[in-house]
Design an enzyme around this catalytic site. Structure first.
Site, PDB file in Angstrom:
ATOM      1  N   ASP A  25       0.835  -1.203   0.000  1.00 57.29           N
ATOM      2  CA  ASP A  25       0.000   0.000   0.000  1.00 57.29           C
ATOM      3  C   ASP A  25       0.867   1.250   0.000  1.00 57.29           C
ATOM      4  OD1 ASP A  25      -2.030  -1.808   0.152  1.00 57.29           O
ATOM      5  OD2 ASP A  25      -2.804  -1.152   2.080  1.00 57.29           O
ATOM      6  N   TYR A 200       5.080 -14.457  -1.101  1.00 57.11           N
ATOM      7  CA  TYR A 200       4.648 -14.678   0.278  1.00 57.11           C
ATOM      8  C   TYR A 200       5.219 -16.040   0.699  1.00 57.11           C
ATOM      9  CZ  TYR A 200       1.535 -10.797  -0.884  1.00 57.11           C
ATOM     10  OH  TYR A 200       1.035  -9.584  -1.285  1.00 57.11           O
ATOM     11  N   GLN A 259      12.710   1.605  -4.553  1.00 51.20           N
ATOM     12  CA  GLN A 259      11.795   1.370  -5.667  1.00 51.20           C
ATOM     13  C   GLN A 259      12.517   1.446  -7.005  1.00 51.20           C
ATOM     14  OE1 GLN A 259       8.387   4.030  -5.084  1.00 51.20           O
ATOM     15  NE2 GLN A 259       7.275   2.315  -4.187  1.00 51.20           N
ATOM     16  N   ARG A 275       4.673 -10.172  -6.240  1.00 51.16           N
ATOM     17  CA  ARG A 275       3.520 -10.387  -5.378  1.00 51.16           C
ATOM     18  C   ARG A 275       2.777  -9.070  -5.194  1.00 51.16           C
ATOM     19  NH1 ARG A 275       6.599 -10.431   0.537  1.00 51.16           N
ATOM     20  NH2 ARG A 275       5.937  -8.309   1.077  1.00 51.16           N
ATOM     21  N   GLU A 277       0.343  -5.819  -5.442  1.00 46.36           N
ATOM     22  CA  GLU A 277      -0.083  -4.905  -6.506  1.00 46.36           C
ATOM     23  C   GLU A 277       1.071  -4.124  -7.119  1.00 46.36           C
ATOM     24  OE1 GLU A 277      -2.862  -0.881  -6.892  1.00 46.36           O
ATOM     25  OE2 GLU A 277      -3.557  -2.556  -5.652  1.00 46.36           O
ATOM     26  N   ASP A 278       1.868  -3.458  -6.298  1.00 47.81           N
ATOM     27  CA  ASP A 278       2.904  -2.579  -6.836  1.00 47.81           C
ATOM     28  C   ASP A 278       3.901  -3.348  -7.693  1.00 47.81           C
ATOM     29  OD1 ASP A 278       4.405  -0.002  -6.964  1.00 47.81           O
ATOM     30  OD2 ASP A 278       5.905  -1.154  -5.858  1.00 47.81           O
ATOM     31  N   SER A 279       4.403  -4.479  -7.176  1.00 53.39           N
ATOM     32  CA  SER A 279       5.412  -5.210  -7.943  1.00 53.39           C
ATOM     33  C   SER A 279       4.827  -5.878  -9.182  1.00 53.39           C
ATOM     34  CB  SER A 279       6.118  -6.243  -7.062  1.00 53.39           C
ATOM     35  OG  SER A 279       5.222  -7.238  -6.623  1.00 53.39           O
TER      36      SER A 279
END
Length: 374
Positions: A25, A200, A259, A275, A277-279
């Site tokens: 997030d 994860y 980042q 894994r 959203e961002d990646s």
């Protein structure tokens, strides 16, 4: 696509973020903050745990001011501060609820555009819900309107975060120089394929490690810190495998990456495990074959979300099978992650990158959306 950088006025943004149990997030919010400042806006990021920014964004970002999530005392002080002004735009990231005292401040003077920035999904409800109004019926902000903004993979959604200079940065990337600067435990051999692992705790992880150790060609597994590192430690122990790998597999621990360097990792890899959203979005922009470990939910809602993603992007059947086992939708052995399979998936990855790049990016769409509501 054409950027809005020179065509829209500079706005002040208040972006609120709560860190739940991982840093995705915050990662999304920070990329949005940084992208907004590149377009001439100023941002206050209100976050309940900013500790990850020490490695995620060690240089900070000019134009972004990071503030602790405001408690009652802090908000009372802001209410008495004649110099404090609510931003032109207030963003609730991922359904985090604004403090009621902050909502009360929003009702004074010119009301800001209030955005609920939702999670990324390819499910059909996204296009139907994107841009809808949500009238506030109770509480201190009663009478105001909150607007739903949904990221997505199609032109009828809010799009994906993509900074304007990304293609130029990718084109200028020097893979070998970056890998050398990592100072890994052992130098990477010319014939080693590179696989990055950010996940994860997939049940198929021991199968993957065993498979790579017994492959025909050598692999270097670049292992992210945190949960991936702990998961691999448990898997190698269960396999009675050295933590550094065995056979054709060599495992190298990465430091926590900014980042910018995480982007570089994805650009350098032959195959990337990502894994959340961002990646995922950054893997799409890398244009390299990848496998997505979707965030697991107790009610198994992530199964539908994964399948919607696969359908939306026309994922090849064998890569879908790999995702199904990697994410626990199916049991049985993990399909072979061979060099032939990776080569077969490379064309799909590049085509998907090009297709999504032709769509307007999220920040441009968000700025345009706000301009319509002011």
């Amino acid at each position: 696509m054409k950027s809005d950088t020179h065509s829209s006025p500079s706005l002040r943004w208040d972006i609120f973020c709560r860190v739940i149990d991982n840093h995705g997030d915050l990662g999304v919010c920070w990329r949005l903050c940084a992208d907004l400042t590149q377009r001439g806006h100023t941002v206050r990021l209100w976050v309940d745990d900013a500790s990850a920014l020490t490695w995620m964004a060690p240089q900070g970002c000019t134009g972004v001011a990071v503030h602790a999530w405001p408690d009652t005392a802090a908000l009372q002080a802001l209410a008495q501060d004649a110099t404090f002004q609510i931003g032109d735009v207030v963003v609730e990231a991922f359904g985090c609820e604004l403090p009621e005292a902050f909502q009360a401040l929003m009702t004074q003077g010119t009301s800001p555009v209030w955005i609920n920035l939702e999670y990324l999904s390819a499910e059909s409800y996204v296009a139907r819900s994107h841009g809808l109004a949500s009238p506030v019926m109770s509480g201190p902000a009663r009478g105001m309107t909150k607007w739903f903004f949904f990221p997505g993979f199609t032109p009828d959604t809010g799009g994906l975060l993509r900074e304007a200079d990304l293609p130029a940065r990718q084109a200028a990337f020097q893979r070998q120089a970056w890998l050398s600067a990592l100072r890994l435990d052992k130098p990477i051999a010319a014939n080693e394929q590179l696989i990055s692992l950010f996940c994860y705790e997939p049940a198929a992880l021991p199968d993957l490690l065993k498979q790579l150790s017994q492959a025909d060609a050598p692999t270097r597994l670049l292992l992210a810190q945190g949960r991936p590192s702990a998961a691999v430690a448990a898997a190698t122990q269960a396999l009675h495998m050295p933590s550094s790998g065995t056979g054709q597999l060599r495992i190298s621990q990465l430091p926590y990456l900014s980042q910018t360097d995480f982007d570089h990792l994805l650009w350098a890899g032959d195959f990337n495990f990502v894994r959340g959203e961002d990646s995922l979005v950054r893997a799409l922009w890398a244009g390299k074959p990848f496998a997505w470990h979707i965030y697991p939910q107790d009610d198994l809602a992530h199964h539908d979300k994964l399948q919607a993603f696969e359908t939306a992007l026309d994922m090849p059947a064998d890569l879908r099978k790999f995702h199904a086992v990697w994410n626990g939708l199916e049991t049985g052995p993990l399909p072979a992650l061979s060099r032939t399979a990776i080569d077969d998936w490379r064309g799909w990855s590049h085509q998907t990158q090009q297709r999504l790049s032709a769509q307007t990016d999220l920040t441009s769409q968000l700025v345009s959306f706000v301009a319509q509501k002011r």
